[in-house]
Motif scaffolding. Sequence first.
Motif, PDB file in Angstrom:
ATOM      1  N   LEU A   1       0.817  -1.192   0.000  1.00  0.00           N
ATOM      2  CA  LEU A   1       0.000   0.000   0.000  1.00  0.00           C
ATOM      3  C   LEU A   1       0.859   1.254   0.000  1.00  0.00           C
ATOM      4  N   GLN A   2       1.945   1.239   0.775  1.00  0.00           N
ATOM      5  CA  GLN A   2       2.847   2.392   0.807  1.00  0.00           C
ATOM      6  C   GLN A   2       3.529   2.596  -0.544  1.00  0.00           C
ATOM      7  N   ASN A   3       3.944   1.516  -1.197  1.00  0.00           N
ATOM      8  CA  ASN A   3       4.582   1.609  -2.513  1.00  0.00           C
ATOM      9  C   ASN A   3       3.611   2.202  -3.524  1.00  0.00           C
ATOM     10  N   ALA A   4       2.341   1.796  -3.443  1.00  0.00           N
ATOM     11  CA  ALA A   4       1.354   2.314  -4.378  1.00  0.00           C
ATOM     12  C   ALA A   4       1.156   3.805  -4.156  1.00  0.00           C
ATOM     13  N   GLN A   5       1.149   4.233  -2.912  1.00  0.00           N
ATOM     14  CA  GLN A   5       0.993   5.653  -2.613  1.00  0.00           C
ATOM     15  C   GLN A   5       2.175   6.452  -3.170  1.00  0.00           C
ATOM     16  N   ASN A   6       3.415   5.923  -3.032  1.00  0.00           N
ATOM     17  CA  ASN A   6       4.609   6.615  -3.539  1.00  0.00           C
ATOM     18  C   ASN A   6       4.549   6.753  -5.051  1.00  0.00           C
ATOM     19  N   LYS A   7       4.155   5.681  -5.735  1.00  0.00           N
ATOM     20  CA  LYS A   7       4.057   5.731  -7.191  1.00  0.00           C
ATOM     21  C   LYS A   7       3.037   6.762  -7.631  1.00  0.00           C
ATOM     22  N   LEU A   8       1.932   6.855  -6.929  1.00  0.00           N
ATOM     23  CA  LEU A   8       0.910   7.813  -7.287  1.00  0.00           C
ATOM     24  C   LEU A   8       1.418   9.236  -7.081  1.00  0.00           C
ATOM     25  N   ALA A   9       2.171   9.467  -6.008  1.00  0.00           N
ATOM     26  CA  ALA A   9       2.713  10.798  -5.744  1.00  0.00           C
ATOM     27  C   ALA A   9       3.723  11.201  -6.817  1.00  0.00           C
ATOM     28  N   ASN A  10       4.575  10.285  -7.254  1.00  0.00           N
ATOM     29  CA  ASN A  10       5.561  10.574  -8.294  1.00  0.00           C
ATOM     30  C   ASN A  10       4.881  10.903  -9.609  1.00  0.00           C
ATOM     31  N   ALA A  11       3.798  10.157  -9.924  1.00  0.00           N
ATOM     32  CA  ALA A  11       3.092  10.408 -11.166  1.00  0.00           C
ATOM     33  C   ALA A  11       2.435  11.797 -11.162  1.00  0.00           C
ATOM     34  N   LEU A  12       1.912  12.209 -10.056  1.00  0.00           N
ATOM     35  CA  LEU A  12       1.287  13.510  -9.957  1.00  0.00           C
ATOM     36  C   LEU A  12       2.335  14.635 -10.080  1.00  0.00           C
ATOM     37  N   ASN A  13       3.492  14.481  -9.441  1.00  0.00           N
ATOM     38  CA  ASN A  13       4.557  15.482  -9.541  1.00  0.00           C
ATOM     39  C   ASN A  13       5.046  15.651 -10.975  1.00  0.00           C
ATOM     40  N   ALA A  14       5.139  14.505 -11.672  1.00  0.00           N
ATOM     41  CA  ALA A  14       5.622  14.549 -13.048  1.00  0.00           C
ATOM     42  C   ALA A  14       4.617  15.260 -13.917  1.00  0.00           C
ATOM     43  N   ALA A  15       3.354  15.015 -13.676  1.00  0.00           N
ATOM     44  CA  ALA A  15       2.334  15.640 -14.479  1.00  0.00           C
ATOM     45  C   ALA A  15       2.271  17.138 -14.251  1.00  0.00           C
ATOM     46  N   LEU A  16       2.466  17.578 -13.061  1.00  0.00           N
ATOM     47  CA  LEU A  16       2.387  18.999 -12.712  1.00  0.00           C
ATOM     48  C   LEU A  16       3.673  19.742 -13.087  1.00  0.00           C
ATOM     49  N   GLY A  17       4.808  19.073 -13.121  1.00  0.00           N
ATOM     50  CA  GLY A  17       6.080  19.726 -13.400  1.00  0.00           C
ATOM     51  C   GLY A  17       6.296  19.910 -14.848  1.00  0.00           C
TER      52      GLY A  17
END
Length: 223
Positions: free
Chosen positions: A207-223
């Motif tokens: 569950l923690q790994n899934a949360q990290n992946k989701l956070a990275n994807a959001l940062n990439a999209a916004l950056g």
Amino acid sequence: MWTALVIAALALANGAHGYNVDVVVPASPAYGSTVNLEANYQMGPGEYIQDMTWTKDGQVFMTYSQRPDNVFSWRTLRGVDINRDASSPSLVVLNNVDDSASGSYGVSMIIASGSVGSISTSTYNYAQDMLVGGGNALGERFNSRRPGGGSVGGTTTTIVQHSSSAGSGPAVDPLGSRFGGGAAAAPAAPAAAAVPAAGLANAIEQLQNAQNKLANALNAALG
């Protein structure tokens, strides 16, 4: 003057009589009892009963005429069960009285005297209410039908309460015990499935790994 004397004489003759009547109607006989309706009479010289009528609530159930041949007449009436063999001109016997026998009883008598062509009459009326069982009509009925008789106050009622001690199982439903021999025990709730400790740790890590992946994807999209 002679006219006044004649009128006075006639009034005296019509008003005078020698009979005596004593009527007895029980006011509150017991439920299921035998009741005697009495019309005890004594006629004066030359007097006789031209007509006697017994009524209940205004309805005739017995008539009697002394002349010429002591004629009786009986009528069927609700609540009036007459014992004809035991009855007489001065006595009417009612069998096994109940609620339907309650009412207003009356006797009317026409007493005649004189000879053919010169008969004078006098009328006697009497009425009395009768309430079977009196003020305790319900108690009278209940006692008369209880096996062995006895009073209501002497009856003991036992109330049985069902109970169960702690740890002995579910309580028995009294209503169910009367209709089904006892209520069935409620099924136990299914036990929760045991989760191994190692499997739980792996699930938390995933569950923690899934949360990290989701956070990275959001940062990439916004950056």
